[in-house]
Design a protein around this motif. Sequence first.
Motif, PDB file in Angstrom:
ATOM      1  N   HIS A 186       0.836  -1.204   0.000  1.00 20.93           N
ATOM      2  CA  HIS A 186       0.000   0.000   0.000  1.00 20.93           C
ATOM      3  C   HIS A 186       0.874   1.258   0.000  1.00 20.93           C
ATOM      4  CE1 HIS A 186      -3.605   2.386   1.317  1.00 20.93           C
ATOM      5  NE2 HIS A 186      -2.678   3.119   1.882  1.00 20.93           N
ATOM      6  N   GLU A 187       1.893   1.286   0.844  1.00 17.03           N
ATOM      7  CA  GLU A 187       2.737   2.484   0.953  1.00 17.03           C
ATOM      8  C   GLU A 187       3.588   2.683  -0.302  1.00 17.03           C
ATOM      9  OE1 GLU A 187       2.232   4.687   3.101  1.00 17.03           O
ATOM     10  OE2 GLU A 187       0.835   3.454   4.220  1.00 17.03           O
ATOM     11  N   HIS A 216       1.583   4.289  -2.999  1.00 17.42           N
ATOM     12  CA  HIS A 216       1.464   5.759  -2.941  1.00 17.42           C
ATOM     13  C   HIS A 216       2.637   6.412  -3.684  1.00 17.42           C
ATOM     14  CE1 HIS A 216      -2.016   6.465  -0.438  1.00 17.42           C
ATOM     15  NE2 HIS A 216      -1.548   5.808   0.608  1.00 17.42           N
ATOM     16  N   TYR A 257      -4.656  11.167   3.079  1.00 14.14           N
ATOM     17  CA  TYR A 257      -4.794  10.985   1.640  1.00 14.14           C
ATOM     18  C   TYR A 257      -6.280  10.963   1.310  1.00 14.14           C
ATOM     19  CZ  TYR A 257       0.074   9.814   0.577  1.00 14.14           C
ATOM     20  OH  TYR A 257       1.428   9.870   0.369  1.00 14.14           O
ATOM     21  N   GLU A 311      -6.377   6.530  -1.471  1.00 15.38           N
ATOM     22  CA  GLU A 311      -6.360   5.342  -0.603  1.00 15.38           C
ATOM     23  C   GLU A 311      -6.827   4.101  -1.359  1.00 15.38           C
ATOM     24  OE1 GLU A 311      -5.095   4.722   2.362  1.00 15.38           O
ATOM     25  OE2 GLU A 311      -4.305   6.744   2.197  1.00 15.38           O
TER      26      GLU A 311
END
Length: 262
Positions: free
Chosen positions: A132-133, A136, A190, A195
Amino acid sequence: MRKLIILSFLFLLSCAVVPMTGRKQFVAIPSSQMIALSAESYAQVLSEAQLSRNTDYTRSVREVGKRITAAVESYLEQNNLQSVTEGYAWQYNVLASEELNAWCMPGGQIAFYEGILPVCQDENGIAVVMGHEIAHAVAQHGNERMSQQLALQMGGIALSEALKTQNQETIDLAMLAFGVGAQVGVMLPYSRTHETEADELGLYFMAMAGYNPQSAPDFWKRMEARSSGRPPEFLSTHPDPTNRISNLERIMPKAMEYYNAR
Ligand SMILES: [Zn+2]
């Protein structure tokens, strides 16, 4: 009106497309600037924060991080998209803090807080957060946010001026836009679009690296259970966790294709 013209001009110059999701985005800041700002912001965070003394945490986070970034970069290369992460300096650290949080700067510098690791439980759980990170950063959400903020606050012309100086004000704004909250005191969540997109890309990324994407819904359920009462900032743009789970279930077949294709 003048501002509007400048902004539309900037917009034409600065449209990019997010890999895999195909969403068009407005990114006005040169990648080299984002990378330089990330390095400077990360150094500042590390100088103010305390690194975790838990060597198991640090080893696992680094192992998962390296595996996922290697898989992502090889995917980008196979699809002629290697310029997307060009110049990124991937780094993985665990900070001594009970917060349930993690983030990745636009230049690839990642931090996990100790508090989120018991919720991760194992490397699959770490891979959910890591994917997930990293998503981004790959999807340039930090650049998009900073471009929007700068465009709103200053108009297009001041943008390049503001970035030239890289004073503390610019770094603070960058940290805010990157979602790096603990040191600044305020965290700008965010948007839900970002997201959801990070969830989707993150699921593919973990699968490409050989982590079972089916562990993602369970991780988010554990996060939700831990955050009854005041939701942690990590979840603050997701008041409805059932949306997140059903979104993950919807894209699970595609993620499983990546997982099984290895
Ligand atoms: Zn996120």
